[in-house]
Design a protein around this motif. Structure first.
Motif, PDB file in Angstrom:
ATOM      1  N   SER A 114       0.840  -1.344   0.132  1.00  0.00           N
ATOM      2  CA  SER A 114       0.027  -0.083   0.009  1.00  0.00           C
ATOM      3  C   SER A 114       0.977   1.177   0.231  1.00  0.00           C
ATOM      4  O   SER A 114       1.616   1.437   1.002  1.00  0.00           O
ATOM      5  N   ALA A 115       0.763   2.116  -0.776  1.00  0.00           N
ATOM      6  CA  ALA A 115       1.620   3.341  -1.260  1.00  0.00           C
ATOM      7  C   ALA A 115       1.241   4.371  -0.451  1.00  0.00           C
ATOM      8  O   ALA A 115       0.031   4.941  -0.461  1.00  0.00           O
ATOM      9  N   PRO A 116       2.152   5.019   0.074  1.00  0.00           N
ATOM     10  CA  PRO A 116       1.788   6.156   0.948  1.00  0.00           C
ATOM     11  C   PRO A 116       1.765   7.397  -0.255  1.00  0.00           C
ATOM     12  O   PRO A 116       2.264   7.018  -1.369  1.00  0.00           O
ATOM     13  N   PRO A 117       1.365   8.694  -0.126  1.00  0.00           N
ATOM     14  CA  PRO A 117       1.280   9.594  -1.260  1.00  0.00           C
ATOM     15  C   PRO A 117       2.773   9.726  -1.694  1.00  0.00           C
ATOM     16  O   PRO A 117       3.562   9.754  -1.014  1.00  0.00           O
ATOM     17  N   ARG A 118       2.765   9.689  -3.148  1.00  0.00           N
ATOM     18  CA  ARG A 118       4.084  10.022  -3.615  1.00  0.00           C
ATOM     19  C   ARG A 118       4.431  11.466  -3.714  1.00  0.00           C
ATOM     20  O   ARG A 118       3.465  12.376  -3.753  1.00  0.00           O
ATOM     21  N   THR A 119       5.759  11.920  -3.603  1.00  0.00           N
ATOM     22  CA  THR A 119       6.075  13.205  -3.390  1.00  0.00           C
ATOM     23  C   THR A 119       7.416  13.306  -4.139  1.00  0.00           C
ATOM     24  O   THR A 119       7.909  12.337  -4.962  1.00  0.00           O
ATOM     25  N   ASP A 120       7.510  14.543  -4.802  1.00  0.00           N
ATOM     26  CA  ASP A 120       8.568  14.947  -5.835  1.00  0.00           C
ATOM     27  C   ASP A 120       9.948  15.229  -5.074  1.00  0.00           C
ATOM     28  O   ASP A 120      10.838  15.550  -5.333  1.00  0.00           O
ATOM     29  N   LYS A 121       9.924  14.974  -3.770  1.00  0.00           N
ATOM     30  CA  LYS A 121      11.107  15.353  -2.987  1.00  0.00           C
ATOM     31  C   LYS A 121      12.351  14.728  -3.380  1.00  0.00           C
ATOM     32  O   LYS A 121      13.474  15.175  -3.319  1.00  0.00           O
ATOM     33  N   PHE A 122      12.182  13.568  -3.797  1.00  0.00           N
ATOM     34  CA  PHE A 122      13.575  12.805  -4.084  1.00  0.00           C
ATOM     35  C   PHE A 122      13.943  12.750  -5.787  1.00  0.00           C
ATOM     36  O   PHE A 122      14.796  12.329  -5.905  1.00  0.00           O
ATOM     37  N   GLU A 123      12.917  13.335  -6.737  1.00  0.00           N
ATOM     38  CA  GLU A 123      13.078  13.318  -8.104  1.00  0.00           C
ATOM     39  C   GLU A 123      14.530  13.712  -8.424  1.00  0.00           C
ATOM     40  O   GLU A 123      14.970  13.370  -9.457  1.00  0.00           O
ATOM     41  N   SER A 126      20.390  12.355  -6.955  1.00  0.00           N
ATOM     42  CA  SER A 126      21.359  11.294  -7.653  1.00  0.00           C
ATOM     43  C   SER A 126      21.189  10.294  -6.879  1.00  0.00           C
ATOM     44  O   SER A 126      20.910  10.092  -5.586  1.00  0.00           O
ATOM     45  N   CYS A 127      21.825   9.226  -7.805  1.00  0.00           N
ATOM     46  CA  CYS A 127      21.698   7.637  -7.038  1.00  0.00           C
ATOM     47  C   CYS A 127      22.746   7.743  -5.902  1.00  0.00           C
ATOM     48  O   CYS A 127      22.059   7.072  -4.732  1.00  0.00           O
ATOM     49  N   GLU A 128      23.686   8.605  -5.754  1.00  0.00           N
ATOM     50  CA  GLU A 128      24.705   8.491  -4.637  1.00  0.00           C
ATOM     51  C   GLU A 128      23.667   9.371  -3.264  1.00  0.00           C
ATOM     52  O   GLU A 128      24.009   8.524  -2.303  1.00  0.00           O
ATOM     53  N   GLN A 129      23.124  10.301  -3.581  1.00  0.00           N
ATOM     54  CA  GLN A 129      22.225  11.046  -2.434  1.00  0.00           C
ATOM     55  C   GLN A 129      21.072   9.946  -1.993  1.00  0.00           C
ATOM     56  O   GLN A 129      20.981   9.902  -0.858  1.00  0.00           O
ATOM     57  N   LEU A 130      20.590   9.151  -2.842  1.00  0.00           N
ATOM     58  CA  LEU A 130      19.690   8.224  -2.437  1.00  0.00           C
ATOM     59  C   LEU A 130      20.097   7.253  -1.609  1.00  0.00           C
ATOM     60  O   LEU A 130      19.479   6.967  -0.618  1.00  0.00           O
ATOM     61  N   LEU A 131      21.344   6.660  -1.984  1.00  0.00           N
ATOM     62  CA  LEU A 131      22.053   5.529  -1.241  1.00  0.00           C
ATOM     63  C   LEU A 131      22.196   6.070   0.069  1.00  0.00           C
ATOM     64  O   LEU A 131      22.249   5.419   1.071  1.00  0.00           O
ATOM     65  N   LYS A 132      23.015   7.266   0.141  1.00  0.00           N
ATOM     66  CA  LYS A 132      23.171   7.912   1.494  1.00  0.00           C
ATOM     67  C   LYS A 132      21.881   8.021   2.426  1.00  0.00           C
ATOM     68  O   LYS A 132      22.040   7.705   3.536  1.00  0.00           O
ATOM     69  N   PHE A 133      21.156   8.609   1.602  1.00  0.00           N
ATOM     70  CA  PHE A 133      19.638   8.989   2.590  1.00  0.00           C
ATOM     71  C   PHE A 133      19.084   7.664   3.229  1.00  0.00           C
ATOM     72  O   PHE A 133      18.860   7.363   4.294  1.00  0.00           O
ATOM     73  N   ILE A 134      19.011   6.535   2.326  1.00  0.00           N
ATOM     74  CA  ILE A 134      18.519   5.217   2.746  1.00  0.00           C
ATOM     75  C   ILE A 134      19.601   4.294   3.622  1.00  0.00           C
ATOM     76  O   ILE A 134      19.087   3.900   4.827  1.00  0.00           O
ATOM     77  N   ILE A 154      14.506   5.590  -5.395  1.00  0.00           N
ATOM     78  CA  ILE A 154      13.532   6.893  -5.298  1.00  0.00           C
ATOM     79  C   ILE A 154      12.325   6.408  -4.333  1.00  0.00           C
ATOM     80  O   ILE A 154      11.854   6.897  -3.529  1.00  0.00           O
ATOM     81  N   ARG A 155      11.629   5.242  -5.000  1.00  0.00           N
ATOM     82  CA  ARG A 155      10.455   4.676  -4.268  1.00  0.00           C
ATOM     83  C   ARG A 155      10.914   4.234  -2.909  1.00  0.00           C
ATOM     84  O   ARG A 155      10.108   4.312  -1.785  1.00  0.00           O
TER      85      ARG A 155
END
Length: 288
Positions: A114-123, A126-134, A154-155
């Motif tokens: 079940s998906a929460p509201p999608r946001t454009d926050k992470f669009e 970069s892959c490196e920034q996403l990897l760091k965040f996660i 991103i998801r």
């Protein structure tokens, strides 16, 4: 609880051929758990079941939708549940086969998608920034995701940011009988290399050319995330030779990730090594 046969193994291991053989032995029908073989327009590079193979057994989600249609793990999960119910009502056995192990798990273990509201926050990350965040919040999640798949990253970031788990694993919906294809690593790599050569010989490039001529933005579609398609498209755009070795390398790396997933997610599997079919089918019949 409904019994389902689940065939897992690396790309190049012969999952489809085994599924067809078992389907004819136990009155089964095949559910294709693959993120890309569901598309009509891409066939050669995804190694989906051929027209001749689909005459030998009933397949679901094999070339059924357009590359312009929406398809993701949640849609697969919902439709596959309905398909299993349909198969069982016919007194037949569902056989799930495909390379997308996350799709298999989402179905068998009824992941909460079940998906929460999608946001454009992470669009714009970069892959490196996403990897760091996660990694800073849920490092275990990174074991489940292809680090080069930005859409998946991103998801995952969206789900983590919303406070939800990436995948809430519930009790199994079905009774899975796992069949694991075991293949020598060197033979697997040889098969992969040969398969890539065969795909190119059979017109993989022409398939991409045709799609690109119809739509110059085809490379932006989800379907073109399938291994090799963007590589071939890039060679067309830049008028350079296809980097065949890179496609082979990416495919071998994918197979390695599949093996790692299987090792850590599936226990008590029936091992099939290409020579023990009679033993495997006997055990299957005892369980269903």
């Amino acid at each position: 609880m409904v019994n389902v046969i689940v065939i897992v193994g690396p790309t190049g291991g012969g999952k489809t051929k085994l599924a067809i053989k078992i389907a004819n032995e136990i009155n089964g029908e095949i559910i294709n758990a693959d993120a890309f073989q569901v598309y009509k327009e891409i066939s050669i590079g995804t190694a989906k079941a051929t027209k001749d193979e689909t005459k030998l057994a009933k397949f679901y989600f094999n070339g059924e939708i357009s590359i312009y249609d929406e398809w993701d793990i949640k849609i697969f999960q919902d439709k596959a549940k309905q398909t299993i119910e349909h198969i069982v009502k016919q007194n037949k056995v569902p056989i799930i086969v495909g390379g997308s192990n996350l799709y298999i798990d989402a179905l068998i273990y009824n992941y909460d998608l079940s998906a929460p509201p999608r946001t454009d926050k992470f669009e714009n990350y970069s892959c490196e920034q996403l990897l760091k965040f996660i990694n800073e919040r849920k490092p275990d999640v990174l074991k489940k995701i292809d680090h080069s798949n930005k859409r998946r990253l991103i998801r995952a970031a969206q789900l983590i940011d919303s406070g939800n788990k990436l995948h809430n694993k519930n009790e199994p919906l079905y009774n899975p009988i796992f069949i694991e294809i075991v293949i020598d690593r060197n033979l697997m790599n040889e098969n992969i290399n040969n398969n890539v050569n065969k795909m190119l010989k059979n017109g993989w490039k022409d398939e991409v050319v045709s799609l690109y001529q119809k739509d110059n933005d085809v490379g932006k579609l989800n379907a073109f995330k399938a291994i090799g398609y963007l590589d071939i498209l890039q060679s067309l755009i830049t008028k350079t030779d296809i980097n065949v070795d890179l496609i082979k390398q990416k495919t071998r790396q994918y197979a390695k990730r599949q093996l790692t997933w299987i090792k850590h997610h599936y226990i008590n599997t029936l091992k099939y090594d290409g020579n023990n079919y009679d033993s495997v089918i006997k055990q299957i019949k005892q369980k269903i």
